[in-house]
Design a protein around this motif. Structure first.
Motif, PDB file in Angstrom:
ATOM      1  N   ALA A 147      19.344  30.273  70.872  1.00  0.00           N
ATOM      2  CA  ALA A 147      19.004  31.381  70.872  1.00  0.00           C
ATOM      3  C   ALA A 147      19.427  32.791  71.516  1.00  0.00           C
ATOM      4  N   GLY A 148      20.474  33.368  71.417  1.00  0.00           N
ATOM      5  CA  GLY A 148      20.782  34.388  72.446  1.00  0.00           C
ATOM      6  C   GLY A 148      22.266  33.581  72.768  1.00  0.00           C
ATOM      7  N   VAL A 149      22.742  32.578  72.692  1.00  0.00           N
ATOM      8  CA  VAL A 149      23.579  31.423  72.767  1.00  0.00           C
ATOM      9  C   VAL A 149      24.663  31.037  72.658  1.00  0.00           C
ATOM     10  N   PHE A 150      24.846  31.870  70.928  1.00  0.00           N
ATOM     11  CA  PHE A 150      26.189  31.293  70.703  1.00  0.00           C
ATOM     12  C   PHE A 150      27.686  32.211  70.494  1.00  0.00           C
ATOM     13  N   HIS A 151      27.146  33.350  71.200  1.00  0.00           N
ATOM     14  CA  HIS A 151      27.684  34.647  70.794  1.00  0.00           C
ATOM     15  C   HIS A 151      28.911  33.646  72.551  1.00  0.00           C
ATOM     16  N   PHE A 152      28.867  32.897  73.298  1.00  0.00           N
ATOM     17  CA  PHE A 152      29.552  32.330  73.876  1.00  0.00           C
ATOM     18  C   PHE A 152      30.544  31.618  74.003  1.00  0.00           C
ATOM     19  N   VAL A 153      30.557  31.034  72.962  1.00  0.00           N
ATOM     20  CA  VAL A 153      31.123  29.990  72.028  1.00  0.00           C
ATOM     21  C   VAL A 153      32.165  29.994  71.332  1.00  0.00           C
ATOM     22  N   PRO A 154      33.649  30.049  71.747  1.00  0.00           N
ATOM     23  CA  PRO A 154      34.587  31.267  71.987  1.00  0.00           C
ATOM     24  C   PRO A 154      35.166  30.239  69.958  1.00  0.00           C
ATOM     25  N   PRO A 155      35.553  30.831  69.395  1.00  0.00           N
ATOM     26  CA  PRO A 155      36.648  30.769  68.444  1.00  0.00           C
ATOM     27  C   PRO A 155      37.355  29.365  68.625  1.00  0.00           C
ATOM     28  N   GLU A 156      37.844  28.676  69.673  1.00  0.00           N
ATOM     29  CA  GLU A 156      38.896  27.496  69.276  1.00  0.00           C
ATOM     30  C   GLU A 156      37.662  26.262  70.062  1.00  0.00           C
ATOM     31  N   ALA A 157      36.787  26.512  70.102  1.00  0.00           N
ATOM     32  CA  ALA A 157      35.439  25.138  69.860  1.00  0.00           C
ATOM     33  C   ALA A 157      35.100  24.761  68.257  1.00  0.00           C
ATOM     34  N   ASP A 158      35.626  25.360  68.150  1.00  0.00           N
ATOM     35  CA  ASP A 158      35.092  24.776  66.270  1.00  0.00           C
ATOM     36  C   ASP A 158      33.599  25.177  66.416  1.00  0.00           C
ATOM     37  N   PRO A 159      32.814  26.654  66.513  1.00  0.00           N
ATOM     38  CA  PRO A 159      31.159  26.057  66.022  1.00  0.00           C
ATOM     39  C   PRO A 159      31.327  25.750  64.830  1.00  0.00           C
ATOM     40  N   ARG A 160      31.471  25.630  64.296  1.00  0.00           N
ATOM     41  CA  ARG A 160      31.056  25.615  62.726  1.00  0.00           C
ATOM     42  C   ARG A 160      31.131  23.321  63.808  1.00  0.00           C
ATOM     43  N   SER A 161      31.862  23.471  63.622  1.00  0.00           N
ATOM     44  CA  SER A 161      32.269  21.289  63.741  1.00  0.00           C
ATOM     45  C   SER A 161      30.558  21.195  64.652  1.00  0.00           C
ATOM     46  N   VAL A 162      30.434  21.945  65.600  1.00  0.00           N
ATOM     47  CA  VAL A 162      29.730  22.213  66.928  1.00  0.00           C
ATOM     48  C   VAL A 162      27.481  21.773  66.151  1.00  0.00           C
ATOM     49  N   VAL A 163      27.876  22.966  65.306  1.00  0.00           N
ATOM     50  CA  VAL A 163      26.747  23.211  64.817  1.00  0.00           C
ATOM     51  C   VAL A 163      26.352  22.357  63.856  1.00  0.00           C
ATOM     52  N   ALA A 164      27.674  21.447  63.186  1.00  0.00           N
ATOM     53  CA  ALA A 164      27.740  20.510  62.322  1.00  0.00           C
ATOM     54  C   ALA A 164      27.367  19.000  62.845  1.00  0.00           C
ATOM     55  N   ALA A 165      28.218  19.193  64.187  1.00  0.00           N
ATOM     56  CA  ALA A 165      27.391  18.192  64.479  1.00  0.00           C
ATOM     57  C   ALA A 165      25.604  17.863  64.939  1.00  0.00           C
ATOM     58  N   TYR A 166      25.159  18.925  65.241  1.00  0.00           N
ATOM     59  CA  TYR A 166      24.275  18.706  65.784  1.00  0.00           C
ATOM     60  C   TYR A 166      22.825  18.456  64.127  1.00  0.00           C
ATOM     61  N   ARG A 167      23.536  19.054  63.384  1.00  0.00           N
ATOM     62  CA  ARG A 167      23.014  19.048  61.901  1.00  0.00           C
ATOM     63  C   ARG A 167      23.195  17.307  60.921  1.00  0.00           C
ATOM     64  N   ASP A 168      23.744  16.886  61.233  1.00  0.00           N
ATOM     65  CA  ASP A 168      24.253  15.792  61.151  1.00  0.00           C
ATOM     66  C   ASP A 168      22.900  14.234  62.102  1.00  0.00           C
ATOM     67  N   ALA A 169      22.831  15.150  62.898  1.00  0.00           N
ATOM     68  CA  ALA A 169      22.350  14.210  64.011  1.00  0.00           C
ATOM     69  C   ALA A 169      20.387  14.148  63.784  1.00  0.00           C
ATOM     70  N   VAL A 170      20.413  15.390  63.096  1.00  0.00           N
ATOM     71  CA  VAL A 170      18.497  15.261  62.831  1.00  0.00           C
ATOM     72  C   VAL A 170      18.136  14.612  61.354  1.00  0.00           C
ATOM     73  N   PRO A 171      17.073  14.269  60.967  1.00  0.00           N
ATOM     74  CA  PRO A 171      16.997  13.918  60.051  1.00  0.00           C
ATOM     75  C   PRO A 171      16.451  15.415  58.760  1.00  0.00           C
ATOM     76  N   ALA A 172      15.986  14.953  57.535  1.00  0.00           N
ATOM     77  CA  ALA A 172      15.280  16.771  56.704  1.00  0.00           C
ATOM     78  C   ALA A 172      14.373  17.167  56.923  1.00  0.00           C
ATOM     79  N   GLY A 173      14.738  18.045  56.977  1.00  0.00           N
ATOM     80  CA  GLY A 173      12.578  18.398  57.617  1.00  0.00           C
ATOM     81  C   GLY A 173      13.666  18.831  59.038  1.00  0.00           C
ATOM     82  N   SER A 174      14.526  19.256  59.545  1.00  0.00           N
ATOM     83  CA  SER A 174      14.662  19.622  60.657  1.00  0.00           C
ATOM     84  C   SER A 174      14.956  20.720  60.881  1.00  0.00           C
ATOM     85  N   TYR A 175      15.240  21.505  61.391  1.00  0.00           N
ATOM     86  CA  TYR A 175      14.777  23.380  61.085  1.00  0.00           C
ATOM     87  C   TYR A 175      16.303  23.831  62.475  1.00  0.00           C
ATOM     88  N   LEU A 176      16.914  24.802  62.382  1.00  0.00           N
ATOM     89  CA  LEU A 176      17.691  25.387  63.401  1.00  0.00           C
ATOM     90  C   LEU A 176      17.858  26.819  63.010  1.00  0.00           C
TER      91      LEU A 176
END
Length: 267
Positions: free
Chosen positions: A159-188
């Protein structure tokens, strides 16, 4: 012992402003320094609605947590949790279920130090000092805390933090790592500044934040939608803060909200 001694870590350079302490100031908190307040005043010059935006973002956090609780979530991973202020995730969640577990994650020294003071006698909540853009380290520490069971659905909060993640940190891969670590039924739950709303003010904010430890990277609605790959957006989708499942009479102007908000479910 003064409050300052109790919550200011040894060796902290209070002359360097931080986004966490700027946000604390905008919310009316007391865990900030002169440098943070000076930066905040410049932020307010660029975006006069900043205090309202901070309040709206905090309100979105509350609504998204309660929404997840209504959908069975009883454990939360709060990324970039910031300095504890009124309406922390564990306070919100436990009004619905006292057994809820919360792991806060932040890298900012004052946020971590103050969180540890608040949570030192709490067996169901903790703070880990890690960089949220290094998911492997965060997930390892969260697992080792014993408070998150990654075989059960998790509520991941940004909440209100991802605007501090620079493009070079590859934001999509960051979110994907958390997505892949949690089971179905989880929320973002996700909210961040966008140039789609009040672009002139947003450009001014970006310039102001270049002078801080935390430069800012606003994103378009399309870019934010891409971060939800693998999640199904719940209604009403990606919208300005006050339009995400508002409660009661909503008088805040969505065009001046500055931030998009959304929640997605992993199926």
């Amino acid at each position: 012992m003064s409050e300052r001694v109790s919550w200011v870590p040894d060796g902290l350079d209070t002359g360097k402003p931080s986004a966490a302490r700027l946000y604390d100031y905008l919310l009316g908190g007391g865990h900030n320094f002169a440098a943070d307040r000076m930066l905040a005043e410049k932020f307010l010059q660029a975006q006069p609605n900043a205090r309202t935006i901070a309040r709206l973002n905090r309100a979105f956090l509350r609504r998204s947590v309660l929404f997840m609780m209504d959908n069975g979530i009883r454990q939360f991973l709060d990324l970039g949790s910031g300095i504890p202020t009124v309406g922390n995730v564990h306070e919100i969640a436990r009004k619905a279920d006292p057994e809820t577990h919360v792991v806060y994650v932040d890298f900012e020294e004052v946020a971590v130090a103050h969180s540890r003071l608040i949570l030192e006698d709490d067996p169901r909540a903790t703070i880990i000092q890690e960089d949220m853009t290094r998911p492997a380290d965060v997930l390892k520490a969260a697992d080792e805390s014993g408070l998150i069971d990654f075989t059960q659905p998790v509520g991941v909060l940004t909440a209100g933090v991802f605007h501090f993640v620079p493009p070079e940190a590859d934001p999509r891969s960051v979110v994907a790592a958390y997505r892949d670590a949690v089971p179905a039924g989880s929320y973002l739950a996700f909210s961040q500044f966008t140039q789609d709303l009040q672009p002139e003010e947003m450009a001014g904010v970006v310039e102001v934040m270049k002078k801080s430890q935390n430069p800012m990277f606003p994103r378009t609605r399309t870019e934010i939608e891409g971060l939800f790959d693998g999640f199904e957006l719940v209604e009403p989708g990606i919208v300005p803060l006050p339009l995400w499942r508002p409660e009661g009479t909503n008088t805040d102007d969505p065009d001046k909200a500055g931030i998009y908000a959304a929640v997605g479910r992993k199926n």
